[in-house]
Design a protein around this motif. Structure first.
Motif, mmCIF file in Angstrom:
data_model
loop_
_atom_site.group_PDB
_atom_site.id
_atom_site.type_symbol
_atom_site.label_atom_id
_atom_site.label_comp_id
_atom_site.label_asym_id
_atom_site.label_seq_id
_atom_site.Cartn_x
_atom_site.Cartn_y
_atom_site.Cartn_z
ATOM 1 N N ARG A 30 0.969 -1.112 0.011
ATOM 2 C CA ARG A 30 0.183 -0.004 -0.183
ATOM 3 C C ARG A 30 0.947 1.138 -0.054
ATOM 4 N N CYS A 31 1.715 1.464 0.776
ATOM 5 C CA CYS A 31 2.741 2.194 0.849
ATOM 6 C C CYS A 31 3.509 2.542 -0.505
ATOM 7 N N ILE A 32 3.988 1.793 -1.107
ATOM 8 C CA ILE A 32 4.541 1.989 -2.429
ATOM 9 C C ILE A 32 3.676 2.118 -3.447
ATOM 10 N N GLN A 33 2.310 1.666 -3.321
ATOM 11 C CA GLN A 33 1.319 2.389 -4.275
ATOM 12 C C GLN A 33 1.010 3.518 -4.058
ATOM 13 N N VAL A 34 0.946 4.147 -2.849
ATOM 14 C CA VAL A 34 0.717 5.761 -2.704
ATOM 15 C C VAL A 34 1.989 6.493 -3.118
ATOM 16 N N SER B 34 -9.946 1.646 -1.070
ATOM 17 C CA SER B 34 -9.261 1.291 -2.164
ATOM 18 C C SER B 34 -8.653 2.224 -2.985
ATOM 19 N N LEU B 35 -7.396 1.771 -3.571
ATOM 20 C CA LEU B 35 -6.631 2.843 -4.266
ATOM 21 C C LEU B 35 -6.533 2.539 -5.742
ATOM 22 N N PRO B 36 -6.332 3.712 -6.516
ATOM 23 C CA PRO B 36 -6.390 3.610 -8.127
ATOM 24 C C PRO B 36 -4.963 3.118 -8.470
ATOM 25 N N GLN B 37 -4.922 2.413 -9.601
ATOM 26 C CA GLN B 37 -3.551 1.776 -10.016
ATOM 27 C C GLN B 37 -2.930 3.074 -10.494
ATOM 28 N N PRO B 38 -1.504 3.083 -10.022
ATOM 29 C CA PRO B 38 -0.643 4.244 -10.473
ATOM 30 C C PRO B 38 -0.331 4.131 -12.097
ATOM 31 N N LYS B 39 -0.308 5.544 -12.546
ATOM 32 C CA LYS B 39 0.113 5.763 -13.761
ATOM 33 C C LYS B 39 1.752 5.913 -14.108
ATOM 34 N N GLN B 40 2.155 6.057 -15.113
ATOM 35 C CA GLN B 40 3.741 6.091 -15.460
ATOM 36 C C GLN B 40 3.985 7.582 -14.733
#
Length: 466
Positions: free
Chosen positions: A394-398, A425-431
């Protein structure tokens, strides 16, 4: 309408369904005020309790999530020496509303829709699986967000571990450590819950929360306490004795419940909580610091491209000033930069492929491992394996959300705080910003190219106020 019991005459008002849609005989179900004398509503079939609303908290039934504002009706619960009843009054008499129970035993509220000339469901009384009465047995708590909806309350363990693992929760939970009564017992706060059943409790509407706690501590049989009314910061006192039944974790709303624990259990819980909090912050800091660095340098680059003629008026930005640039026999060191001009910061950016595990390189590595489904390889080796892998991911995704290429896609800091302190729930990260899939050739990464690119042959005058 009044829906409850007259304590003088014995008249009891409740609703029950037809036996079927075409048989008006009384059905098997009833939705009524708790006949045991407590301020809650029960759905029963014969003598079996199927569902309860939770206690009246001064505003609404405590087991009903606080989701949206009610613009159709106003609720009220009245309890006097002569009668106890629930009632609702329409806020707009032109919008008829009624509470019914289907022949299958489902209580629901209907509102009249003039355009279709039909009664439309407005809300259901039963919300989810966790509304099943005592689904998790005694001293258990139900949470619909968990895969196994039942768990034991803190400091309790399953009475039968084998049956519990097979998702037979009827046996409930027992204390891991018995209470010591006057030997240092304390209380653990559970927030946002549907309070336990009122079958074995005591109520005082004039006590405050501190008085309620002291009253519970003075009685060795008292196992929990809570406010009876949530209005105005809370007032009144509920005390529970014996076992806690039908407790539910709500997603919105709910009340605070204080459960008694042995002193040794409290110390163990606080130690575990402190350790978990420290590990979480180490992960957060490790992810956010590179993200902030990339954002700052990105802003510098953006401002340079947007206003190339005004660079001379840009305030000095000094991160760190290194004096030496030298070659070594075992390879070329990365050049050091004095970030007193935007041009120097741009030079630094041109060598992002040499930054390895630091700076931009850490972001690229995080992005690559994320896309490959291997984000846990970023975890610092000094963090032991007991850390929650879900918290790390979760931290990496943020962190990746914070360094997305488009500024409007990046969350605000207030949103980041919510993301890290909750389980939404978190959105998927973009580039990420500055990301490129270009592979640098050997010539571009040679020592000569590095040396020439690091040379700053342009001077700027920086105006400073007197």
């Amino acid at each position: 309408m009044k829906w409850g019991k007259n304590l003088v005459t014995g008249l009891d008002r409740y609703i029950s369904p037809w036996k079927s849609s075409d048989d008006p005989a009384r059905g098997d179900f009833a939705f009524r005020l708790d006949p045991r004398g407590y301020s809650q509503m029960l759905l029963i079939r014969g003598l079996t309790i199927l569902f309860r609303t939770g206690t009246w908290n001064g505003i609404r039934w405590g087991g009903v999530p606080d989701t949206v504002s009610n613009t159709v009706y106003r609720e009220q619960f009245v309890s006097t020496a002569n009668e106890s009843y629930y009632r609702f009054d329409l806020l707009n008499s032109s919008i008829p509303s009624r509470l019914v129970i289907s022949s299958a035993g489902i209580p629901q509220r209907l509102t009249w829709i003039p355009q279709t000339s039909l009664w439309s469901p407005f809300s259901l009384v039963q919300i989810d699986q966790c509304d099943t009465y005592t689904l998790c047995g005694v001293n258990g708590i139900c949470s619909i967000k968990d895969q196994a909806v039942c768990s034991c309350l803190e400091s309790f363990i399953p009475k039968n571990h084998d049956r519990w693992k097979s998702q037979d929760w009827s046996g409930g939970c027992v204390r891991r450590t018995q209470l010591g009564c006057n030997n240092g017992d304390g209380f653990l706060k559970h927030m946002g819950v549907k309070l336990p059943d009122m079958s074995d409790n005591w109520v005082n509407t004039s006590m405050n929360l501190n008085e309620c706690e002291n009253m519970c501590l003075s009685n060795c049989s008292c196992v929990a306490y809570s406010n009876s009314d949530i209005r105005g910061g809370g007032s009144g006192c509920y005390l529970w004795f014996g076992e806690l039944k039908d407790t539910k974790q709500l997603q919105q709303g709910g009340q605070d419940l204080y459960i008694r624990m042995a002193a040794s259990e409290l110390r163990s819980y606080e130690k575990k909580k402190s350790s978990s909090r420290w590990k979480r912050w180490r992960i957060i800091v490790g992810i956010l610091i590179p993200s902030v660095v990339v954002l700052v340098l990105g802003l510098i680059l953006y401002m340079r491209r947007k206003n190339p003629r005004r660079q001379a008026f840009t305030p000095s930005i000094r991160i760190e000033n290194y004096k030496d640039e030298s070659d070594k026999e075992d390879g070329m060191e990365l050049p050091a930069f004095d970030f007193t001009t935007i041009e120097d910061a741009t030079d630094c950016f041109s060598f992002k492929n040499k930054l390895g595990e630091g700076g931009f390189g850490s972001v690229y590595k995080a992005w690559r491992l994320w896309n490959e489904g291997r984000p846990l390889e970023l975890m610092n080796k000094t963090i032991d394996d007991s850390s929650s892998s879900s918290e790390v991911v979760r931290c990496i995704q943020v962190g990746l959300l914070c360094v997305q290429q488009r500024p409007e896609d990046r969350p605000s800091m207030s949103t980041v705080v919510v993301m890290l302190s909750s389980e939404i729930s978190l959105p998927q990260p973009k580039q990420p910003g500055f990301y490129t899939e270009r592979n640098f050739s050997e010539h571009e990464t040679s020592s000569s190219s590095i040396r020439s690119a690091s040379t700053n042959n342009i001077s700027f005058t920086v105006f400073e106020p007197r």
